[in-house]
Design a protein around this motif. Structure first.
Motif, short mmCIF file in Angstrom:
data_model
loop_
_atom_site.label_atom_id
_atom_site.label_comp_id
_atom_site.label_asym_id
_atom_site.label_seq_id
_atom_site.Cartn_x
_atom_site.Cartn_y
_atom_site.Cartn_z
N ASN A 31 1.12 -1.25 0.14
CA ASN A 31 -0.04 -0.01 0.11
C ASN A 31 1.04 1.28 -0.10
N PRO A 32 0.52 2.49 -0.57
CA PRO A 32 1.33 3.39 -0.63
C PRO A 32 1.51 3.99 0.87
N ILE A 33 2.83 4.42 1.01
CA ILE A 33 3.24 5.09 2.23
C ILE A 33 2.95 6.45 2.39
N HIS A 34 2.82 7.18 1.09
CA HIS A 34 2.37 8.54 0.84
C HIS A 34 1.37 8.40 -0.23
N LYS A 68 3.32 6.98 -3.36
CA LYS A 68 5.01 6.65 -3.04
C LYS A 68 4.76 5.24 -2.51
N PHE A 69 5.59 4.37 -2.67
CA PHE A 69 5.63 2.91 -2.13
C PHE A 69 7.10 2.64 -1.44
N ARG A 70 7.19 2.05 -0.46
CA ARG A 70 8.24 1.47 0.04
C ARG A 70 8.27 -0.09 -0.04
N VAL A 71 9.13 -0.47 -0.95
CA VAL A 71 9.39 -1.84 -1.33
C VAL A 71 10.29 -2.49 -0.37
N LEU A 72 9.90 -3.54 0.13
CA LEU A 72 10.94 -4.35 0.97
C LEU A 72 10.89 -5.74 0.93
N GLY A 73 11.83 -6.32 1.15
CA GLY A 73 11.97 -7.80 1.12
C GLY A 73 11.95 -8.52 -0.30
N VAL A 74 12.05 -7.80 -1.56
CA VAL A 74 12.17 -8.45 -2.49
C VAL A 74 13.64 -8.60 -3.18
N GLY A 75 14.66 -7.92 -2.58
CA GLY A 75 16.09 -7.82 -2.99
C GLY A 75 15.90 -7.28 -4.45
N SER A 76 16.50 -8.44 -5.45
CA SER A 76 16.53 -7.97 -6.80
C SER A 76 15.84 -8.87 -7.56
N ARG A 99 6.92 8.41 -13.84
CA ARG A 99 7.74 8.14 -12.77
C ARG A 99 8.43 9.47 -12.70
N VAL A 100 8.36 9.81 -11.24
CA VAL A 100 8.79 11.23 -10.83
C VAL A 100 9.82 11.08 -9.52
N SER A 101 10.36 12.02 -9.40
CA SER A 101 11.51 12.04 -8.17
C SER A 101 10.67 11.61 -6.79
N ASN A 102 11.65 11.31 -6.08
CA ASN A 102 11.10 10.89 -4.75
C ASN A 102 11.21 12.24 -3.94
N ILE A 143 -1.63 -1.81 -14.28
CA ILE A 143 -0.48 -1.24 -14.81
C ILE A 143 0.91 -2.11 -14.52
N ASP A 144 1.64 -2.73 -15.49
CA ASP A 144 2.57 -3.63 -15.37
C ASP A 144 3.73 -2.70 -14.83
N MET A 145 4.46 -2.74 -13.83
CA MET A 145 5.42 -1.99 -13.20
C MET A 145 6.70 -2.97 -13.14
N THR A 146 6.73 -3.93 -13.69
CA THR A 146 7.96 -4.85 -13.44
C THR A 146 9.26 -4.11 -13.80
N GLU A 147 9.39 -3.35 -15.05
CA GLU A 147 10.53 -2.88 -15.50
C GLU A 147 10.97 -1.59 -14.52
N ILE A 148 10.30 -0.95 -13.66
CA ILE A 148 10.70 0.03 -12.69
C ILE A 148 10.76 -0.31 -11.53
N ILE A 149 10.36 -1.50 -10.88
CA ILE A 149 10.48 -2.14 -9.60
C ILE A 149 11.65 -3.11 -9.84
N THR A 150 12.59 -2.69 -9.57
CA THR A 150 13.93 -3.66 -9.76
C THR A 150 14.41 -4.11 -8.14
N GLY A 151 14.16 -3.66 -7.27
CA GLY A 151 14.58 -4.19 -5.88
C GLY A 151 13.81 -3.36 -4.89
N ASP A 152 14.26 -3.63 -3.72
CA ASP A 152 14.02 -2.79 -2.45
C ASP A 152 14.46 -1.13 -2.71
N GLY A 153 13.45 -0.36 -1.99
CA GLY A 153 13.64 1.19 -2.11
C GLY A 153 12.17 1.82 -2.14
#
Length: 154
Positions: A31-34, A68-76, A99-102, A143-153
């Motif tokens: 879920n979005p953190i913001h 804004k999402f916080r992705v944790l636990g996926v590594g790469s 995609r915009v700046s954090n 919406i497929d986001m696989t290309e931009i979600i490359t790991g934790d962050g």
């Protein structure tokens, strides 16, 4: 891990090579953190407490939503990532996804929903990741986001 053994009325047999059991990939729901939206007609107003997100452009009042999402636990090891949005108010133009700046515009300070204004929002530039096109009330857009979600962050 080991040989696979089969037994039935005809007898018993085993594989020559070892058989390895692997777990299926885990699924995370984030879920979005913001989340917030901003309006050009009210550039110093904050809408972080509003329960809906909105988009509108180009008009005299451009409206942009930010997630804004916080992705944790996926590594790469991300195999698939999908953003799901539910439409509350259908339109012939459901908007575009960028995609915009954090960070707040022109700073290194990460934006938060309670401080996001049109005047300090990250600029929306570049090519869209997706174009929603026509959307209906109650429709869920994936919406497929696989290309931009490359790991934790974030």
């Amino acid at each position: 891990t080991g040989p696979l053994m089969v037994e039935n009325v005809a007898g018993t047999d085993a594989t020559v090579d070892n058989f390895t059991v692997t777990l299926p990939p885990s699924m995370l729901t984030l879920n979005p953190i913001h989340d917030s939206f901003v309006r050009s007609a009210k550039p110093t107003d904050n809408y972080g407490a509003n329960g809906d997100l909105r988009v509108r452009q180009p008009r005299s009042d451009n409206v942009y939503s930010f997630l804004k999402f916080r992705v944790l636990g996926v590594g790469s090891g991300v195999k698939s990532a999908v953003l799901r949005l539910t439409v509350n108010d259908g339109s012939v133009d459901g908007g575009k996804l960028f995609r915009v700046s954090n960070n707040y515009a022109g700073t290194t300070t990460p934006w938060e929903e309670s401080g996001l204004l049109f005047n300090n929002a990250p600029p929306v530039t570049g090519e869209p990741l997706a174009n929603m096109g026509s959307v209906d009330d109650g429709e869920t857009i994936e919406i497929d986001m696989t290309e931009i979600i490359t790991g934790d962050g974030e």
